[in-house]
Design a protein around this motif. Structure first.
Motif, PDB file in Angstrom:
ATOM      1  N   ARG A   1       0.783  -1.236   0.000  1.00  0.00           N
ATOM      2  CA  ARG A   1       0.000   0.000   0.000  1.00  0.00           C
ATOM      3  C   ARG A   1       0.817   1.290   0.000  1.00  0.00           C
ATOM      4  O   ARG A   1       0.664   2.127  -0.864  1.00  0.00           O
ATOM      5  CB  ARG A   1      -0.979   0.034   1.180  1.00  0.00           C
ATOM      6  CG  ARG A   1      -2.324  -0.488   0.857  1.00  0.00           C
ATOM      7  CD  ARG A   1      -3.396  -0.306   1.899  1.00  0.00           C
ATOM      8  NE  ARG A   1      -3.144   0.475   3.046  1.00  0.00           N
ATOM      9  CZ  ARG A   1      -2.766   0.001   4.248  1.00  0.00           C
ATOM     10  NH1 ARG A   1      -2.540  -1.277   4.399  1.00  0.00           N
ATOM     11  NH2 ARG A   1      -2.591   0.794   5.275  1.00  0.00           N
ATOM     12  N   ILE A   2       1.678   1.462   0.991  1.00  0.00           N
ATOM     13  CA  ILE A   2       2.391   2.732   1.154  1.00  0.00           C
ATOM     14  C   ILE A   2       3.886   2.468   1.309  1.00  0.00           C
ATOM     15  O   ILE A   2       4.298   1.545   2.012  1.00  0.00           O
ATOM     16  CB  ILE A   2       1.858   3.502   2.383  1.00  0.00           C
ATOM     17  CG1 ILE A   2       0.439   4.008   2.114  1.00  0.00           C
ATOM     18  CG2 ILE A   2       2.767   4.675   2.750  1.00  0.00           C
ATOM     19  CD1 ILE A   2      -0.230   4.640   3.303  1.00  0.00           C
TER      20      ILE A   2
ATOM     21  N   GLU B   1       6.818   4.313   2.894  1.00  0.00           N
ATOM     22  CA  GLU B   1       7.172   5.438   3.760  1.00  0.00           C
ATOM     23  C   GLU B   1       8.644   5.772   3.602  1.00  0.00           C
ATOM     24  O   GLU B   1       9.470   4.906   3.339  1.00  0.00           O
ATOM     25  CB  GLU B   1       6.864   5.098   5.220  1.00  0.00           C
ATOM     26  CG  GLU B   1       5.374   4.877   5.482  1.00  0.00           C
ATOM     27  CD  GLU B   1       5.094   4.502   6.925  1.00  0.00           C
ATOM     28  OE1 GLU B   1       6.063   4.144   7.635  1.00  0.00           O
ATOM     29  OE2 GLU B   1       3.932   4.570   7.344  1.00  0.00           O
TER      30      GLU B   1
ATOM     31  N   TRP C   1       5.711  10.266   1.279  1.00  0.00           N
ATOM     32  CA  TRP C   1       5.492   8.839   1.066  1.00  0.00           C
ATOM     33  C   TRP C   1       4.919   8.602  -0.326  1.00  0.00           C
ATOM     34  O   TRP C   1       4.515   9.550  -1.020  1.00  0.00           O
ATOM     35  CB  TRP C   1       4.567   8.249   2.146  1.00  0.00           C
ATOM     36  CG  TRP C   1       3.135   8.700   2.108  1.00  0.00           C
ATOM     37  CD1 TRP C   1       2.101   8.137   1.412  1.00  0.00           C
ATOM     38  CD2 TRP C   1       2.576   9.820   2.797  1.00  0.00           C
ATOM     39  NE1 TRP C   1       0.945   8.817   1.626  1.00  0.00           N
ATOM     40  CE2 TRP C   1       1.196   9.851   2.483  1.00  0.00           C
ATOM     41  CE3 TRP C   1       3.089  10.795   3.654  1.00  0.00           C
ATOM     42  CZ2 TRP C   1       0.347  10.843   2.978  1.00  0.00           C
ATOM     43  CZ3 TRP C   1       2.242  11.773   4.156  1.00  0.00           C
ATOM     44  CH2 TRP C   1       0.886  11.782   3.816  1.00  0.00           C
TER      45      TRP C   1
ATOM     46  N   GLU D   1       2.103   6.236  -2.478  1.00  0.00           N
ATOM     47  CA  GLU D   1       0.949   5.334  -2.412  1.00  0.00           C
ATOM     48  C   GLU D   1       0.911   4.469  -3.666  1.00  0.00           C
ATOM     49  O   GLU D   1       1.086   4.969  -4.779  1.00  0.00           O
ATOM     50  CB  GLU D   1      -0.356   6.133  -2.277  1.00  0.00           C
ATOM     51  CG  GLU D   1      -0.492   6.848  -0.943  1.00  0.00           C
ATOM     52  CD  GLU D   1      -1.815   7.597  -0.824  1.00  0.00           C
ATOM     53  OE1 GLU D   1      -2.635   7.492  -1.781  1.00  0.00           O
ATOM     54  OE2 GLU D   1      -2.022   8.279   0.190  1.00  0.00           O
TER      55      GLU D   1
ATOM     56  N   ARG E   1      -0.492  16.488  -2.847  1.00  0.00           N
ATOM     57  CA  ARG E   1      -0.669  15.151  -3.416  1.00  0.00           C
ATOM     58  C   ARG E   1      -0.501  15.236  -4.925  1.00  0.00           C
ATOM     59  O   ARG E   1      -1.238  15.950  -5.607  1.00  0.00           O
ATOM     60  CB  ARG E   1      -2.065  14.634  -3.056  1.00  0.00           C
ATOM     61  CG  ARG E   1      -2.334  13.202  -3.476  1.00  0.00           C
ATOM     62  CD  ARG E   1      -3.771  12.821  -3.132  1.00  0.00           C
ATOM     63  NE  ARG E   1      -4.023  11.434  -3.435  1.00  0.00           N
ATOM     64  CZ  ARG E   1      -3.755  10.425  -2.618  1.00  0.00           C
ATOM     65  NH1 ARG E   1      -3.245  10.665  -1.430  1.00  0.00           N
ATOM     66  NH2 ARG E   1      -3.995   9.176  -2.963  1.00  0.00           N
TER      67      ARG E   1
ATOM     68  N   ASN F   1      -6.705  -0.562   6.964  1.00  0.00           N
ATOM     69  CA  ASN F   1      -6.432   0.877   7.022  1.00  0.00           C
ATOM     70  C   ASN F   1      -6.402   1.434   8.443  1.00  0.00           C
ATOM     71  O   ASN F   1      -6.307   2.644   8.639  1.00  0.00           O
ATOM     72  CB  ASN F   1      -7.485   1.644   6.209  1.00  0.00           C
ATOM     73  CG  ASN F   1      -8.907   1.282   6.623  1.00  0.00           C
ATOM     74  OD1 ASN F   1      -9.095   0.442   7.509  1.00  0.00           O
ATOM     75  ND2 ASN F   1      -9.882   1.906   5.996  1.00  0.00           N
TER      76      ASN F   1
END
Length: 523
Positions: free
Chosen positions: A41-42, A44, A58, A60, A109, A308
């Motif tokens: 998912r992410i 970091e 980060w 995504e 973003r 999440n």
């Protein structure tokens, strides 16, 4: 009557031989590829103090797509690649993987960017293969045998087959005896598996009738009752009811309760912490104990944790507590199985019974490999972004992604056979001596047991192999009985991913859900 020869010809067609491998790989492409990306998912990073304000950075991860196999020529042009050309030119039959990635810098973003992250080897005959769009009559025009069963990969021009691996079923409680210092020890164990991580959790009754638990990252054994307290069962009654209310088992449990040194949840956590981090501060011991209990004890129950939900979110503490209580009740089931074995109410589980076995097909093996490879890629992306930040360059996903990192990590195990987890001989050069050897190789099953040990029972024919494993086709010598082949008419079922639907079926049959609140009270 319908002629039997017509039926047999229809069933034993070229499509049936490698159908289990093709179906498994197609399921990997359709579902498991995206599932592995969603787990990550992410990405970091440790980037801070960019600009005037300190802001986190980060990446995504979004949707992943598999293109069709292509070849890039020396002049930069791309063209469709077919298996025959890959064999003749010593190329790898692989397709580009595209992934949507979004760079987030604090409140800013960026736009999602579709990036090629590497090349995925494609199984010949699968849904991503270029032959899937060509009719059987037209395959000869591309230099391909219309009756070739497929189900293999082409790496550097060599045809490689992934062996089906036979292993003990995970997430299933199994009981056995073991000998220690001429004393019989009663054991209940489970191979807990979650997202590629596999942990052996053991509950055993020693000669003093005391239960002890062992699991990864803990040296030695933990007292069962004190571990149950650490997981949230504060009172003696809750611990006993989590195991059994049977009078004979209650006698054993009273002995365990008397030997316990903890009287509350907090003291149970500190008991685990002292075992894990002796001579450290109490706060560190507590945090270490909570981390180990949440990560390494029965990890397959961590699916109860929403994807999440993060630390600090509303409801996080309560959810963690309910997961720990679920682990406590599962340990209670293991203890009950152990006592039932002592009292003669159940027999030792037969490891060679086929209901206690699971088969890892090509799709499952590729999922394990892709999970490790993607993890390697994300670490590299993190490093590239941090290096660009230190040099005060603009952060860009397209420059941070190095596609050869993932490609190399995927191709090397396929080319050598050395798979993740220390297994060897998983990928083998396909035997093209004649057609029968091809069919045999595509339907081979190998056991992970050591060839140098006798393993008499594992090598023997088991009655439950009837209709599943060929009783006669096995090599002579050290591999005898450990390398097997599927029976001609075997069909392989696969697991079901929708756990909620399965739960609802059980509830409709009268099973009562165990909903736990804080303190283990039933609601």
């Amino acid at each position: 009557m319908l002629d039997r020869s017509i039926l047999s010809r229809a069933y034993f067609s070229g499509d049936h031989v490698a159908r289990h491998q093709l179906d498994s790989f197609n399921h990997f492409l359709e579902h498991n590829l995206q599932k592995v990306v969603d787990e990550q998912r992410i990405i970091e990073t440790d980037i801070e103090n960019r600009g005037k304000n300190s802001e986190a950075v980060w990446v995504e991860l979004g949707t992943i797509r598999v293109k069709k196999p292509m070849v890039r020529e020396a002049d930069g042009s791309q063209s469709t690649l077919f298996p025959t050309e890959a064999r003749l030119r010593n190329l790898t039959y692989a397709a580009p993987l595209e992934l949507d990635m979004t760079l987030v810098q604090g409140d800013i973003r960026g736009e999602p960017i579709t990036t090629t992250i590497g090349q995925l080897p494609i199984m010949v005959g699968s849904m991503a293969c270029n032959l899937s769009e060509v009719s059987r009559d037209e395959q000869a025009d591309h230099g391909e045998d219309p009756y070739d069963p497929g189900g293999y990969f082409i790496v550097n021009g060599s045809e490689r087959v992934l062996m089906t691996l036979e292993d003990l079923a995970s997430n299933k409680i199994m009981t056995e005896f073991t000998e220690r210092y001429n004393e019989r020890i009663y054991v209940a164990k489970v191979f807990s598996q979650y997202r590629g991580y596999r942990a052996l959790v053991v509950v055993e009754k020693n000669k003093k009738n005391l239960l002890e638990v062992s699991f990864p990252s803990v040296a030695g054994h933990l007292r069962f009752v004190d571990l149950m307290r650490a997981l949230g069962l504060g009172t003696d009654r809750e611990i006993v009811e989590a195991v059994s209310t049977d009078e004979e088992i209650l006698t054993y449990m009273m002995q365990n309760l008397e030997e316990s040194e903890c009287d509350s949840v907090e003291s149970g956590v500190m008991y685990v912490g002292k075992k894990l981090a002796p001579n450290q501060t109490k706060e560190y011991q507590r945090r270490r104990a909570e981390f180990v209990l949440d990560s390494y004890l029965l990890p397959h129950l961590n699916y109860l944790m929403p994807e999440n939900l993060k630390e600090g979110d509303e409801g996080y503490e309560k959810t963690v507590e309910s997961v720990r209580l679920a682990k406590a009740h599962y340990l209670g089931r293991m203890a009950e199985a152990c006592f039932d074995l002592v009292l003669g109410r159940r027999k030792v589980d037969d490891k060679d019974h086929y209901s206690n076995k699971r088969l890892k097909l090509a799709g499952d093996l590729m999922e394990d490999l892709f999970r490790i490879s993607l993890n390697r890629l994300t670490r590299d992306i993190k490093y590239q972004l941090e290096r660009a930040s230190m040099r005060h360059r603009d952060l860009s996903i397209s420059t941070a992604v190095r596609a050869d990192v993932l490609t190399e990590r995927l191709l090397h195990p396929l080319a050598t056979g050395n798979w993740v987890g220390g297994r060897t001989g998983v990928s083998q050069l396909m035997d093209r001596t004649d057609r029968m050897s091809v069919l045999s190789h595509l339907r081979r099953v190998i056991s992970p047991l050591s060839r140098s040990q006798p393993h008499f029972e594992a090598r023997d024919l088991h009655p439950t192999q009837w209709g599943r494993i060929c009783p006669s086709e096995t090599p002579e010598g050290p591999n005898c009985g450990l390398v097997k082949n599927f029976a001609q008419m075997v069909e392989i079922s696969k697991g079901y991913d929708n756990t909620e639907e399965v739960k609802n079926i059980f509830y409709n049959l009268g099973v009562e859900p165990l909903t736990l609140g804080i303190g283990g009270e039933q609601q």
